[in-house]
Design a protein around this motif. Structure first.
Motif, PDB file in Angstrom:
ATOM      1  N   LEU B  59       0.834  -1.210   0.000  1.00 21.13           N
ATOM      2  CA  LEU B  59       0.000   0.000   0.000  1.00 21.13           C
ATOM      3  C   LEU B  59       0.865   1.254   0.000  1.00 21.13           C
ATOM      4  N   VAL B  65      -3.991  -0.593  -2.794  1.00 26.99           N
ATOM      5  CA  VAL B  65      -4.894  -0.711  -1.652  1.00 26.99           C
ATOM      6  C   VAL B  65      -5.716  -1.980  -1.827  1.00 26.99           C
ATOM      7  N   THR B 116      -6.146  -3.053 -13.113  1.00 28.20           N
ATOM      8  CA  THR B 116      -7.044  -1.964 -12.718  1.00 28.20           C
ATOM      9  C   THR B 116      -6.310  -1.006 -11.782  1.00 28.20           C
ATOM     10  N   VAL B 119     -10.103   2.715  -7.148  1.00 31.67           N
ATOM     11  CA  VAL B 119     -11.165   1.994  -6.453  1.00 31.67           C
ATOM     12  C   VAL B 119     -11.472   0.676  -7.159  1.00 31.67           C
ATOM     13  N   TYR B 120     -11.201   0.615  -8.448  1.00 33.89           N
ATOM     14  CA  TYR B 120     -11.425  -0.646  -9.157  1.00 33.89           C
ATOM     15  C   TYR B 120     -10.499  -1.728  -8.617  1.00 33.89           C
ATOM     16  N   ILE B 122      -9.316  -1.763  -5.509  1.00 35.46           N
ATOM     17  CA  ILE B 122      -9.867  -2.098  -4.185  1.00 35.46           C
ATOM     18  C   ILE B 122     -10.960  -3.152  -4.336  1.00 35.46           C
ATOM     19  N   MET B 123     -11.863  -2.921  -5.281  1.00 36.98           N
ATOM     20  CA  MET B 123     -13.021  -3.799  -5.388  1.00 36.98           C
ATOM     21  C   MET B 123     -12.687  -5.144  -6.024  1.00 36.98           C
ATOM     22  N   ILE B 124     -11.740  -5.169  -6.934  1.00 36.44           N
ATOM     23  CA  ILE B 124     -11.438  -6.472  -7.552  1.00 36.44           C
ATOM     24  C   ILE B 124     -10.668  -7.351  -6.561  1.00 36.44           C
ATOM     25  N   LEU B 126     -11.231  -7.245  -3.407  1.00 39.64           N
ATOM     26  CA  LEU B 126     -12.336  -7.704  -2.563  1.00 39.64           C
ATOM     27  C   LEU B 126     -13.040  -8.890  -3.215  1.00 39.64           C
ATOM     28  N   GLU B 253     -10.305  -4.440   8.438  1.00 42.44           N
ATOM     29  CA  GLU B 253      -9.575  -4.171   9.680  1.00 42.44           C
ATOM     30  C   GLU B 253      -8.089  -3.963   9.403  1.00 42.44           C
ATOM     31  N   ILE B 255      -6.734  -2.806   6.668  1.00 39.55           N
ATOM     32  CA  ILE B 255      -6.551  -1.469   6.099  1.00 39.55           C
ATOM     33  C   ILE B 255      -6.631  -0.416   7.204  1.00 39.55           C
ATOM     34  N   VAL B 256      -7.610  -0.586   8.099  1.00 41.25           N
ATOM     35  CA  VAL B 256      -7.759   0.372   9.190  1.00 41.25           C
ATOM     36  C   VAL B 256      -6.479   0.423  10.028  1.00 41.25           C
ATOM     37  N   VAL B 259      -3.815   2.378   7.996  1.00 41.35           N
ATOM     38  CA  VAL B 259      -4.102   3.808   7.872  1.00 41.35           C
ATOM     39  C   VAL B 259      -4.036   4.484   9.243  1.00 41.35           C
ATOM     40  N   THR B 315      -3.093   8.538  -2.795  1.00 41.80           N
ATOM     41  CA  THR B 315      -4.410   8.296  -3.392  1.00 41.80           C
ATOM     42  C   THR B 315      -4.374   6.950  -4.092  1.00 41.80           C
ATOM     43  N   PRO B 316      -5.311   6.107  -3.773  1.00 45.57           N
ATOM     44  CA  PRO B 316      -5.319   4.793  -4.399  1.00 45.57           C
ATOM     45  C   PRO B 316      -5.681   4.885  -5.885  1.00 45.57           C
TER      46      PRO B 316
END
Lengths: 306, 316, 391
Positions: B59, B65, B116, B119-120, B122-124, B126, B253, B255-256, B259, B315-316
């Motif tokens: 990260l 991210v 990607t 945010v793409y 992040i979601m992929i 996931l 968690e 990631i939290v 960060v 920035t991701p």
């Protein structure tokens, strides 16, 4: 397979799809216009349902409570934007993630402190809590048809707002060229406030519509949040049209998967393994779909700028 | 000069210093009040710090991210479980297999995910983690959604080292130290610089004739392998393995933790992990609404940090 | 109401702190329940019931100074193990109680029992602990998972129901429920539908049921899932054609969410607020006074757990000796709010099960009401595999 059964399952899929669209449309606009990752969007879905449940009980009228609930969601959106989100608008994405994650914890626990952790009920009037016959042999819950109609209505409204009004033009421009819009003298903070509050209202409205089906719980926003993110990413961030198509696609894939996965698995596996593996694999389908879409189109189906 | 370095440290990283101070005070207060920190909790914190540190590497250095970093960690636990079920329990073997499994999972999914950005991505990540989650939930041999007990803990040359949680804690702290040192070396190496460059200015990096993907993929799968090692220790500490190990909440968690500690500082992940694990245990004992308290603390930290330090511009 | 509860806790804590300095060895109890997330409504009831029992005894179980540490397992096995080790290592507890979900119990039974401490489940009743893996240190104030579903199968047989579709959450307790129902049911199981744990939209499943045209649905959906399923059943066209039978689904935890839609559903339980015995009347009245809502069987089980510990401590003269406490507990040293109560050799209760219907009280609150007895002093079917002698 029975055609009527398939048709009803498709209706079920559209139903879920429109709920997701209501949540995702606000999320994708906030993201697209302001480049803001708002994990607390699911909280707004949950809060909307609680507002409606409380106001329906208070006013004694379903319709009045529904309208007041939407107004309360809008007000809550304004308050949140003003107290928290405004201060994060220029922070990094990760700060936004952490802060909005904190908001999830605060509001989920806060609501269960006030209303209790158990489910509350949004009682539909008896005239709405019934089924209407569709074909011979199958009837369909009226409320689910209303959800589909409301979803279609909001989709049309959003299209009209975005395509036909000055505000919509700014939103469209803001989602692709935010710097240019700002340079042209548009107050982007005010634009954000409006988009944000409107998105909160739509999420709250979706929570109310769904809450009448499932009951209202403090954690009801969690799973919807993830699904909404799946929708906006598949649809392309910032694209309302993408969100609509992706929401319906996800709703259909998820519902049809749940309906038929166990039977299809049963063709290959023993009955008991199929019964155990089927539901798990059905839950996986939407993520497979998302990965496939992103593998082919890394910025979603309708990437802004397309 | 140590005092001078300390002063610099406090000036440049006030939140790190503040968090570290709070942590030390809490530990001391615990000692005074007779609430000694249990070794199991120390082990748990060190294990999550390992996973968070590996996430912080991709990260912070590579701008990746991942909202699926619990997946390789959970897979490490499931590798421990399946080997233990088959009668293999040597720690080196288990760790080697877990590393390979975690790295392979990350490499295969990374090949697609790294196409990607933002945010793409992040979601992929996931999406792939959720697939792993549901795959584990569907396997009735591993107890399905409920999970299953670990038949026997790992051993070191036949010696039941991890029988006591204090030994697991020691091993976890040791491994965390080695990992921290190793990752700092990698960060300063040519590879680390290339990785950073590929993220900070991809266009220029490519124009210089580099191909970003191999660097990013290597870092991504390496971090996956490290996360799987944490999973091995977590399985041995918990004696019970369930799909909730790879849940997206767990990835969130992590990631939290990263960060919270601060992405820009190398020790941030460790600090964030310890803070979160100890806060969870401490607040849970104090109030029923510990999530509310935790949320307020996190929100205060973000808003205050924004005021004092300015945003971390990752920035991701 | 909640401030009252918090006050209660702090009183207990203060009393404990005050007496701790005088007397050396207080009774240390750890209460673990699922207190956050979607399933927390059940855990909160268990905790409320337990703390009510403690409060009634003046914060002193067995007349001894008592410290109670409450922890949240978050419905995650690894968190549960971390918290239970907090209890064992930091708080030095002698008894661990609470525990709502079976997989959480399966994760924490090993550390608790290996430490030689007493484990009293106030809800979870997984089959392994009832059978070969039973332990003399384990007690349950609830029931073995399968039993309530066997009771419902007996009811279905008696009602002449021939064709049933099962809808269960896809986890161990859901499979236990299906197994329990199938064990006793004499008719035909048309279909078994398993849904992911936490699913709230049952449109697809109910549509499937409509196409299969059974006599009844049998379901086990604790907490919010039950609210969603019963409400959606009620809005569907199945009402009046397909009966809804359930176990551990429609109770005081879910009734505020289901409301009128629950009227007419039938389930079975070992306890309901109308159980006719003096200790239950006190419990129900003081629970409603303390928490402003009628208790569910989860609260009753938590309350019984507190009374069980209290009774055992009185038998040992306040001495916290695990072996003595265990022996005292074997003799059921308390009066259960469900009336007749004995421990089987595996530590699970031998108890009655009743048919339960839903009524709306004049004050608008919904409660369960026990009717005819369906099973008399029922034992679970796994006790035979447990090698322990009778208690």
């Amino acid at each position: 397979m029975d055609f009527a059964l398939l048709a009803v399952q498709i209706l079920n899929g559209l139903d879920l799809g429109f709920i997701l669209f209501l949540v995702a449309s606000g999320l994708t606009l906030v993201f697209g216009v302001m480049d803001f990752i708002n994990l607390a969007h699911g909280v707004q879905y949950m809060l909307g349902a609680y507002f409606a449940a409380a106001l329906i009980a208070w006013s004694g009228s379903f319709w009045l409570g529904l309208v007041l609930g939407a107004a309360a969601s809008l007000a809550m959106g304004l308050v949140l934007e003003w107290t928290v989100f405004r201060h994060l608008a220029r922070a990094g994405h990760l700060e936004q993630v952490l802060a909005t994650f904190a908001l999830i914890l605060i509001f989920t626990d806060g609501v269960s402190m006030i209303f209790g952790a158990g489910a509350l009920s949004i009682n539909l009037p008896a005239s709405l809590a019934q089924s209407v016959p569709l074909t011979h042999g199958f009837s369909y819950p009226l409320w689910r048809l209303i959800i589909i109609a409301a979803g279609l209505g909001v989709a049309l409204l959003l299209w009209a707002l975005i395509a036909k009004t000055r505000l919509g033009m700014l939103v469209r421009a803001g989602s692709t060229h935010p710097q240019t819009v700002q340079a042209l003298g548009v107050d982007i903070d005010r634009l954000f406030l409006m988009v944000f509050a409107f998105g909160a209202m739509l999420a709250g409205f979706a929570g109310t519509m769904a809450g009448a089906l499932t009951g209202v719980e403090p954690t009801m926003g969690d799973s919807v949040l993830i699904l909404a993110f799946v929708v906006i990413v598949v649809g392309g961030v910032g694209s309302v049209r993408g969100a609509l198509i992706a929401a319906l696609l996800i709703g259909l894939v998820d519902t049809l998967g749940r309906a038929f996965a166990t039977d299809i698995m049963g063709l290959f596996l023993s009955r008991s393994s199929a019964a155990s593996a089927g539901p798990a694999l059905a839950s996986m389908l939407i993520y497979v779909l998302m990965a496939l879409v992103l593998a082919v189109r890394p910025s979603g189906l309708f990437a802004s700028g397309d | 000069m140590l005092p001078q370095r300390l002063k610099n440290f406090v000036r440049h990283e006030p939140t790190t210093a503040l968090l570290a101070l709070v942590f030390i005070i809490a530990l001391l207060a615990g000692q005074v009040l007779g609430v000694t920190a249990p070794t199991t909790l120390l082990a748990r914190a060190a294990i999550f710090a390992m996973a968070a540190l590996s996430l912080s590497f991709i990260l912070g250095q590579g701008g990746m991210v991942s909202l699926g970093h619990a997946a390789p960690m959970g897979l490490g636990a499931y590798v421990t479980l399946s080997l233990s079920m088959l009668g293999f329990k040597d720690l080196f073997l288990v760790m080697a297999c877990a590393f390979v499994a975690g790295a392979t999972f990350s490499a295969l999914t990374g090949l697609i995910a790294l196409r990607t950005r933002g945010v793409y991505f992040i979601m992929i990540t996931l999406a792939f983690a959720q697939m792993a989650y549901y795959a584990m939930s569907s396997l009735s041999v591993f107890g399905g959604t409920d999970g299953i007990a670990l038949p026997v803990r790992s051993t070191l040359f036949g010696w039941p080292l991890l029988r006591a949680d204090s030994a697991t804690a020691l091993l976890a702290v040791l491994m965390l130290g080695v990992m921290f040192w190793g990752l700092s070396r990698v960060t300063r190496s040519r590879f680390g610089m290339a990785l950073r460059a590929s993220h900070l200015n991809e266009a220029r990096f490519t124009a210089l004739g580099f191909e970003p993907l191999p660097y990013r993929l290597l870092a991504y799968s390496f971090a996956g392998g490290l996360s799987a090692l944490a999973g091995v220790l977590l399985a041995n500490l918990t004696d019970y393995i369930a799909p909730s190990f790879l849940d997206w909440h767990r990835s969130g968690e992590l990631i939290v933790m990263v960060v919270l500690g601060g992405v820009a500082r190398p020790a941030g992940a460790i600090l964030g992990a310890f803070a979160l694990i100890y806060l969870e245990s401490l607040l849970g004992g104090l109030t029923q609404y510990w999530n509310l308290a935790l949320g307020l603390i996190l929100l205060a930290i973000v808003l205050l940090r924004g005021r004092f330090e300015g945003a971390t511009r990752i920035t991701p | 109401m909640r401030t009252k509860y918090l006050l209660g806790i702090s009183c207990v804590a203060l009393m404990a702190a005050a007496t701790a300095s005088v007397k050396a060895d207080p009774v240390r109890i750890g209460l673990m329940a699922t207190l956050s997330g979607p399933a927390s409504v059940l855990g909160i009831q268990v905790r409320n019931g337990f703390m009510l029992g403690v409060k009634e005894l003046g914060g002193k179980l067995g007349g001894q100074p008592t410290t109670i540490t409450i922890v949240d397992d978050q419905f995650k096995p690894d968190v549960a193990v971390a918290r239970v080790k907090d209890l064992l290592q930091r708080d030095h507890v002698d008894i661990v109680t609470g525990i709502v979900f079976s997989n959480i119990l399966m994760a924490v039974e090993k550390p608790v029992l290996a430490a030689g401490k007493l484990l009293i489940s106030a809800n979870a009743g997984p089959s392994p602990l009832a059978g070969a893996a039973c332990s003399p240190l384990y007690f349950s104030t609830s029931f073995q998972n399968d039993t309530v579903h066997m009771a419902m199968a007996d009811y279905a047989n008696a009602e002449g129901i021939k064709k049933v579709v099962l809808i269960m959450p896809n986890y161990q307790a859901g499979k236990d429920a299906a197994a329990g129902f199938k064990h006793d049911f004499k008719g035909k199981i048309v279909d078994e539908i398993y849904t992911p744990l936490g699913q709230m939209d049952f449109s697809s499943e109910l549509t499937k049921v409509a196409s299969e045209k059974p006599d009844a649905i049998y379901t086990f959906m604790p907490g919010g899932m039950g609210v969603a399923l019963v409400k959606q059943y009620h809005q569907s066209a199945l009402v009046g054609k397909v009966k809804l039978l359930s176990g551990d689904t429609v109770d005081e935890t879910s009734l505020p969410g289901i409301q009128d839609a629950a009227l007419g559903t039938i389930s079975a339980s070992h306890w309901a607020p109308n159980m006719d015995n003096p200790q239950n009347k006190i419990f129900v009245a003081s629970y409603e006074k303390a928490y402003g809502a009628p208790p569910s069987f989860y609260a009753a089980q938590g309350y019984d757990a507190a009374k069980l510990i209290d009774g055992a401590l009185r038998k040992t003269g306040g001495k916290v000796n695990i072996e003595a406490l265990r022996k005292a507990m074997d003799g059921v040293p308390f009066k259960s709010v469900r009336g007749a109560f004995k421990f089987n050799n595996n530590g699970f209760p031998i108890e009655n099960f009743y048919q339960v219907s839903i009524i709306k009280r004049p004050d608008g609150k919904f409660v369960t009401q026990a009717g005819a007895k369906v099973m008399d002093m029922a034992k679970d079917i796994y006790a035979g595999a447990c090698k322990l002698p009778p208690r």
